[in-house]
Scaffold this motif. Structure first.
Motif, PDB file in Angstrom:
ATOM      1  N   LYS A   1      39.084  42.596   9.469  1.00 56.62           N
ATOM      2  CA  LYS A   1      40.320  41.809   9.458  1.00 56.62           C
ATOM      3  C   LYS A   1      40.037  40.311   9.417  1.00 56.62           C
ATOM      4  CE  LYS A   1      41.707  43.822  13.234  1.00 56.62           C
ATOM      5  NZ  LYS A   1      40.702  44.871  13.440  1.00 56.62           N
ATOM      6  N   ASP A   2      39.169  39.835  10.315  1.00 64.31           N
ATOM      7  CA  ASP A   2      38.896  38.397  10.357  1.00 64.31           C
ATOM      8  C   ASP A   2      38.187  37.920   9.102  1.00 64.31           C
ATOM      9  OD1 ASP A   2      40.021  37.482  12.872  1.00 64.31           O
ATOM     10  OD2 ASP A   2      38.558  38.822  13.795  1.00 64.31           O
ATOM     11  N   SER A   3      37.299  38.725   8.552  1.00 70.19           N
ATOM     12  CA  SER A   3      36.619  38.344   7.309  1.00 70.19           C
ATOM     13  C   SER A   3      37.613  38.219   6.162  1.00 70.19           C
ATOM     14  CB  SER A   3      35.537  39.371   6.950  1.00 70.19           C
ATOM     15  OG  SER A   3      34.538  39.400   7.926  1.00 70.19           O
ATOM     16  N   VAL A   4      38.551  39.152   6.075  1.00 68.73           N
ATOM     17  CA  VAL A   4      39.565  39.101   5.018  1.00 68.73           C
ATOM     18  C   VAL A   4      40.483  37.901   5.229  1.00 68.73           C
ATOM     19  CG1 VAL A   4      41.520  40.329   3.984  1.00 68.73           C
ATOM     20  CG2 VAL A   4      39.444  41.592   4.573  1.00 68.73           C
ATOM     21  N   ILE A   5      40.893  37.661   6.475  1.00 68.12           N
ATOM     22  CA  ILE A   5      41.730  36.496   6.785  1.00 68.12           C
ATOM     23  C   ILE A   5      40.999  35.210   6.414  1.00 68.12           C
ATOM     24  CG2 ILE A   5      42.738  35.127   8.658  1.00 68.12           C
ATOM     25  CD1 ILE A   5      43.360  37.828  10.078  1.00 68.12           C
TER      26      ILE A   5
ATOM     27  N   LEU B   1      42.251  32.494   3.686  1.00 66.57           N
ATOM     28  CA  LEU B   1      42.548  31.110   4.078  1.00 66.57           C
ATOM     29  C   LEU B   1      41.724  30.113   3.270  1.00 66.57           C
ATOM     30  CD1 LEU B   1      42.987  31.470   7.932  1.00 66.57           C
ATOM     31  CD2 LEU B   1      44.752  30.856   6.264  1.00 66.57           C
ATOM     32  N   ASP B   2      40.467  30.452   2.977  1.00 64.18           N
ATOM     33  CA  ASP B   2      39.650  29.580   2.121  1.00 64.18           C
ATOM     34  C   ASP B   2      40.278  29.455   0.739  1.00 64.18           C
ATOM     35  OD1 ASP B   2      37.798  29.070   4.103  1.00 64.18           O
ATOM     36  OD2 ASP B   2      36.298  30.482   3.335  1.00 64.18           O
ATOM     37  N   ARG B   3      40.751  30.564   0.178  1.00 63.62           N
ATOM     38  CA  ARG B   3      41.382  30.563  -1.140  1.00 63.62           C
ATOM     39  C   ARG B   3      42.700  29.785  -1.140  1.00 63.62           C
ATOM     40  NH1 ARG B   3      37.322  31.714  -3.500  1.00 63.62           N
ATOM     41  NH2 ARG B   3      36.998  33.567  -4.755  1.00 63.62           N
ATOM     42  N   LEU B   4      43.370  29.772   0.007  1.00 63.64           N
ATOM     43  CA  LEU B   4      44.688  29.147   0.108  1.00 63.64           C
ATOM     44  C   LEU B   4      44.631  27.753   0.715  1.00 63.64           C
ATOM     45  CD1 LEU B   4      46.483  32.330   1.470  1.00 63.64           C
ATOM     46  CD2 LEU B   4      46.719  31.371  -0.840  1.00 63.64           C
TER      47      LEU B   4
ATOM     48  N   SER C   1      36.848  48.561   2.179  1.00 64.76           N
ATOM     49  CA  SER C   1      35.601  49.334   2.215  1.00 64.76           C
ATOM     50  C   SER C   1      34.546  48.737   1.297  1.00 64.76           C
ATOM     51  CB  SER C   1      35.858  50.791   1.792  1.00 64.76           C
ATOM     52  OG  SER C   1      36.731  51.425   2.680  1.00 64.76           O
ATOM     53  N   GLY C   2      34.974  47.989   0.311  1.00 62.76           N
ATOM     54  CA  GLY C   2      34.051  47.437  -0.675  1.00 62.76           C
ATOM     55  C   GLY C   2      33.819  45.953  -0.485  1.00 62.76           C
ATOM     56  N   SER C   3      33.844  45.235  -1.574  1.00 64.88           N
ATOM     57  CA  SER C   3      33.580  43.799  -1.597  1.00 64.88           C
ATOM     58  C   SER C   3      34.691  43.017  -0.890  1.00 64.88           C
ATOM     59  CB  SER C   3      33.476  43.353  -3.058  1.00 64.88           C
ATOM     60  OG  SER C   3      33.692  41.984  -3.185  1.00 64.88           O
ATOM     61  N   ILE C   4      34.290  42.056  -0.073  1.00 63.73           N
ATOM     62  CA  ILE C   4      35.252  41.207   0.630  1.00 63.73           C
ATOM     63  C   ILE C   4      36.136  40.447  -0.358  1.00 63.73           C
ATOM     64  CG2 ILE C   4      33.694  39.230   0.870  1.00 63.73           C
ATOM     65  CD1 ILE C   4      36.307  40.338   3.436  1.00 63.73           C
ATOM     66  N   GLU C   5      35.601  40.161  -1.541  1.00 65.77           N
ATOM     67  CA  GLU C   5      36.368  39.422  -2.546  1.00 65.77           C
ATOM     68  C   GLU C   5      37.609  40.195  -2.972  1.00 65.77           C
ATOM     69  OE1 GLU C   5      33.019  39.793  -2.725  1.00 65.77           O
ATOM     70  OE2 GLU C   5      32.371  37.713  -2.436  1.00 65.77           O
ATOM     71  N   ILE C   6      37.488  41.511  -3.098  1.00 71.86           N
ATOM     72  CA  ILE C   6      38.629  42.314  -3.547  1.00 71.86           C
ATOM     73  C   ILE C   6      39.742  42.276  -2.505  1.00 71.86           C
ATOM     74  CG2 ILE C   6      39.403  44.648  -4.126  1.00 71.86           C
ATOM     75  CD1 ILE C   6      36.527  45.117  -5.237  1.00 71.86           C
TER      76      ILE C   6
ATOM     77  N   ARG D   1      43.333  39.985  -2.563  1.00 73.43           N
ATOM     78  CA  ARG D   1      44.625  40.680  -2.445  1.00 73.43           C
ATOM     79  C   ARG D   1      45.478  40.052  -1.343  1.00 73.43           C
ATOM     80  NH1 ARG D   1      46.172  46.731  -1.546  1.00 73.43           N
ATOM     81  NH2 ARG D   1      48.327  46.580  -2.168  1.00 73.43           N
ATOM     82  N   LEU D   2      44.856  39.757  -0.189  1.00 72.78           N
ATOM     83  CA  LEU D   2      45.604  39.108   0.888  1.00 72.78           C
ATOM     84  C   LEU D   2      46.037  37.708   0.463  1.00 72.78           C
ATOM     85  CD1 LEU D   2      46.780  39.043   3.733  1.00 72.78           C
ATOM     86  CD2 LEU D   2      44.534  38.277   4.552  1.00 72.78           C
ATOM     87  N   ALA D   3      45.151  36.959  -0.183  1.00 73.14           N
ATOM     88  CA  ALA D   3      45.495  35.603  -0.636  1.00 73.14           C
ATOM     89  C   ALA D   3      46.679  35.637  -1.598  1.00 73.14           C
ATOM     90  CB  ALA D   3      44.286  34.939  -1.287  1.00 73.14           C
ATOM     91  N   ALA D   4      46.697  36.600  -2.511  1.00 73.71           N
ATOM     92  CA  ALA D   4      47.802  36.705  -3.469  1.00 73.71           C
ATOM     93  C   ALA D   4      49.112  37.028  -2.759  1.00 73.71           C
ATOM     94  CB  ALA D   4      47.482  37.770  -4.515  1.00 73.71           C
ATOM     95  N   LEU D   5      49.060  37.917  -1.782  1.00 72.95           N
ATOM     96  CA  LEU D   5      50.254  38.283  -1.024  1.00 72.95           C
ATOM     97  C   LEU D   5      50.813  37.067  -0.295  1.00 72.95           C
ATOM     98  CD1 LEU D   5      51.537  41.161   0.623  1.00 72.95           C
ATOM     99  CD2 LEU D   5      50.644  39.615   2.330  1.00 72.95           C
ATOM    100  N   VAL D   6      49.950  36.304   0.357  1.00 76.01           N
ATOM    101  CA  VAL D   6      50.390  35.135   1.116  1.00 76.01           C
ATOM    102  C   VAL D   6      50.883  34.045   0.169  1.00 76.01           C
ATOM    103  CG1 VAL D   6      49.659  33.321   2.719  1.00 76.01           C
ATOM    104  CG2 VAL D   6      48.902  35.689   3.077  1.00 76.01           C
ATOM    105  N   ALA D   7      50.214  33.856  -0.961  1.00 78.17           N
ATOM    106  CA  ALA D   7      50.651  32.843  -1.934  1.00 78.17           C
ATOM    107  C   ALA D   7      52.062  33.138  -2.438  1.00 78.17           C
ATOM    108  CB  ALA D   7      49.665  32.774  -3.101  1.00 78.17           C
ATOM    109  N   GLU D   8      52.412  34.413  -2.591  1.00 77.44           N
ATOM    110  CA  GLU D   8      53.760  34.780  -3.023  1.00 77.44           C
ATOM    111  C   GLU D   8      54.807  34.331  -1.999  1.00 77.44           C
ATOM    112  OE1 GLU D   8      54.033  38.964  -3.772  1.00 77.44           O
ATOM    113  OE2 GLU D   8      52.490  38.894  -5.327  1.00 77.44           O
ATOM    114  N   LEU D   9      54.441  34.282  -0.729  1.00 76.68           N
ATOM    115  CA  LEU D   9      55.379  33.839   0.310  1.00 76.68           C
ATOM    116  C   LEU D   9      55.715  32.363   0.167  1.00 76.68           C
ATOM    117  CD1 LEU D   9      53.818  35.659   3.399  1.00 76.68           C
ATOM    118  CD2 LEU D   9      55.827  36.365   2.073  1.00 76.68           C
ATOM    119  N   ARG D  10      54.853  31.604  -0.468  1.00 71.31           N
ATOM    120  CA  ARG D  10      55.064  30.162  -0.645  1.00 71.31           C
ATOM    121  C   ARG D  10      55.985  29.876  -1.832  1.00 71.31           C
ATOM    122  NH1 ARG D  10      54.804  27.662   3.521  1.00 71.31           N
ATOM    123  NH2 ARG D  10      55.143  25.880   2.219  1.00 71.31           N
TER     124      ARG D  10
END
Length: 190
Positions: free
Chosen positions: A21-25, A29-32, A168-173, A177-186
């Motif tokens: 969770k923290d790695s994905v967050i 956050l870096d992407r955003l 389960s795979g690459s942190i980038e994937i 996905r989380l970055a795109a979801l959060v960006a849509e909120l903006r």
């Protein structure tokens, strides 16, 4: 007015220990970094390191005192620890901020009751990946890890306000996905 909501949104990230969770967050956050998206710094009765999470460590007595003073918007206990989302999170949301918090599946009813605008993101990983990450983390004994992996938790797959991301795979994937979801909120609401 720019068309954005005057109230912000809380993105509550949940999932089993070891799901990343923290790695994905952190990745999201870096992407955003160019957008006004911020992390909620949880308060935890854990001294020292909390995985990859930047948290505020507090004694159990200090936690109870802060709780009694209304210092948390939401609080819960798990794994022998107490966790709290600071009360100022409500102020930040009223200011229109988009916030990301590491939450708990067991506390989701409390989050839903307290926050008008939330998105729930369930980070999952295969059992093999979870076990490997928990061992690598080195915070628990083999017996404690087995107990964590066998623990029954609420199933979130069929809930309409939950988005599940497999890490389960690459942190980038998962992170993208989380970055795109959060960006849509903006995006402005028409």
């Amino acid at each position: 007015m720019s068309g954005e909501h005057s109230d912000g949104t809380l993105v509550v990230v949940v999932g089993p220990s070891g799901a990343g969770k923290d790695s994905v967050i952190n990745f999201a956050l870096d992407r955003l970094s160019g957008l006004a998206v911020h992390r909620v710094r949880r308060v935890i009765t854990r001294a020292g390191e909390a995985g990859g999470e930047d948290h505020e460590a507090i004694s159990p007595g200090g936690f109870e005192a802060r709780l009694a003073q209304g210092g948390f918007a939401v609080s819960w206990s798990a794994h022998g620890l107490s966790y709290g989302i600071p009360a100022d999170t409500l102020v930040r949301l009223r200011q229109g901020q988009i916030l990301i918090a590491n939450g708990s599946r067991h506390a989701l009813d409390h989050f839903r009751a307290k926050f008008a605008r939330i998105r729930i993101v369930n980070i999952v990983a295969s059992p093999e990946v979870l076990a490997k990450r928990l061992v690598t983390r080195g915070r628990e004994s083999e017996q404690e890890i087995l107990a964590r992996l066998q623990r029954r938790v609420p199933d979130l797959l069929d809930e309409p306000d939950v988005i599940t991301i497999d890490n389960s795979g690459s942190i980038e994937i998962a992170g993208e996905r989380l970055a795109a979801l959060v960006a849509e909120l903006r995006q402005p609401v028409l």
